[in-house]
Design an enzyme around this catalytic site. Structure first.
Site, mmCIF file in Angstrom:
data_model
loop_
_atom_site.group_PDB
_atom_site.id
_atom_site.type_symbol
_atom_site.label_atom_id
_atom_site.label_comp_id
_atom_site.label_asym_id
_atom_site.label_seq_id
_atom_site.Cartn_x
_atom_site.Cartn_y
_atom_site.Cartn_z
ATOM 1 C CB CYS A 1 -0.003 0.804 3.425
ATOM 2 S SG CYS A 1 -0.750 -0.488 2.438
ATOM 3 C CG HIS B 1 -2.995 3.899 3.864
ATOM 4 N ND1 HIS B 1 -2.828 3.830 2.498
ATOM 5 C CD2 HIS B 1 -3.141 2.621 4.297
ATOM 6 C CE1 HIS B 1 -2.876 2.557 2.126
ATOM 7 N NE2 HIS B 1 -3.059 1.805 3.194
ATOM 8 C CG ASN C 1 -4.715 -0.265 0.617
ATOM 9 O OD1 ASN C 1 -3.830 0.504 0.243
ATOM 10 N ND2 ASN C 1 -4.604 -1.014 1.707
#
Ligand code: ACO
Length: 315
Positions: free
Chosen positions: A110, A242, A272
């Protein structure tokens, strides 16, 4: 940074629909309360990190007014490449008709987009390229265990891209600060892979453990980035985090004393999307004309590795 573009698959799946589709013992209320996620986009059969990356990059180039022939570097952050090789970046390069320069993938889960920005910025500053496409593209739906409600409700698919160019002036990346600590690899990892089991492997996460690391590590990366540029938390105009969990995003917003309207939030609609989440958020904000010249943008991410980092840039 000249502009940003994004692409999301057409299949929009609400929490209720996800539960129905995969027979999950979960609820819209649980998912929204714990994560802020209302829906995610899932890639269709035949869609891949490269096919989505091409579309995101094409939009970024169009918005930037840059022709693909001017691009001499394609860097793709992905943990879900189409195949081990050719790199997804090379597939995207070919898909855009670019035949010069270089293209490679980079993996930091990520945090991948922050890593990729850091690498691209350094390569531009050292004259190795002039116009770079930096892309995050992910198909996490292919590495999720659809019987594990603790992970499969959290992720979505998509791609985002930005165009960076070597230019004199005030705007652009001020600095990036990237970190890794492999001692914590086990709390967020893919079990198996092409070099061990020969397969793709499935994502495993100890969510509560990751959560504990998230806020402290993100806050320290943010403070490091601000200190390196002699800036204060109050100087930040936009937080572009993020998008893993609204509770982590809100905690970071509070630390920076930023009202919610100064935080770019997409987790509710995208879930996500790992390395794609920040460039997708940038693309959405650019599409809405939210950033003004001179705005200070703070980007931050944490992900598998553990890896984490932050980038400060002047719009
Ligand atoms: N639906 C209903 N119940 C669920 C679900 C679900 N989808 N998932 C878990 N539960 C249950 C659990 O089984 C547990 O039940 P129990 O108490 O009876 O055992 C209960 O809900 C609480 O589970 P926790 O895991 O403790 O829930 P928590 O509040 O920690 O929320 C979450 C979980 C959302 C994953 C959170 O920990 C989180 O966001 N962690 C951070 C994730 C993250 O930021 N990742 C970043 C990077 S991702 C990357 O790099 C790829």
């Amino acid at each position: 940074m000249l502009s940003a573009g994004g692409y999301l698959p057409a299949d929009v799946v609400s929490n209720d629909e996800l539960a129905r589709r995969y027979g999950l013992d979960t609820s819209d209320a649980w998912i929204q309360e714990r994560t802020g996620i209302r829906q995610r986009h899932l890639a269709a059969p035949g869609e891949s990190a490269s096919s989505m990356g091409i579309k995101a990059a094409a939009q970024a180039l169009e918005r930037a007014g840059v022709d693909a022939s001017e691009v001499d570097a394609v860097i793709v952050a992905t943990a879900t490449p189409d195949s081990s090789f050719p790199a997804t970046a090379v597939r995207i390069q070919a898909g855009l008709g670019i035949t010069r320069g270089f293209a490679f993938d980079l993996l930091a889960a990520c945090t991948g987009f922050i890593y990729a920005l850091s690498v691209a910025d350094a390569m531009i500053r050292t004259g190795q390229c002039r116009t770079a496409l930096v892309i995050g593209a992910e198909t996490y739906s292919r590495i999720l265990d659809w019987t594990d409600r603790t992970t499969c409700v959290l992720f979505g698919d998509g791609a985002g891209a930005v165009v960076l160019r070597a230019e004199e002036g005030e705007s652009g990346i001020l600095s990036s600060h990237i970190h890794a600590d492999g001692r914590h690899g086990g709390i967020l990892h893919v079990e198996g892979g092409p070099g061990s089991t020969g397969g793709t492997g499935l994502l495993r996460m100890a969510g509560r453990e990751v959560f504990k690391h998230a806020v402290t590590k993100l806050a320290s990366a943010v403070d490091e980035a601000l200190a390196a540029n002699s800036l204060a938390r109050e100087d930040v105009t936009w937080l572009v985090p993020h998008q893993a969990n609204i509770r982590i995003i809100d905690a970071m917003g509070r630390k920076l004393h930023l009202p919610r309207e100064r935080v770019v939030v997409t987790v509710d609609r995208h879930a996500n999307t790992s390395a794609a989440s920040i460039p997708l958020a940038l693309a959405e904000a650019v599409g809405e004309g939210r950033f003004k010249p001179g705005d200070l943008l703070l980007l931050e991410a944490i992900g598998g590795g553990l890896t984490w980092g932050a980038t400060l840039l002047r719009w």
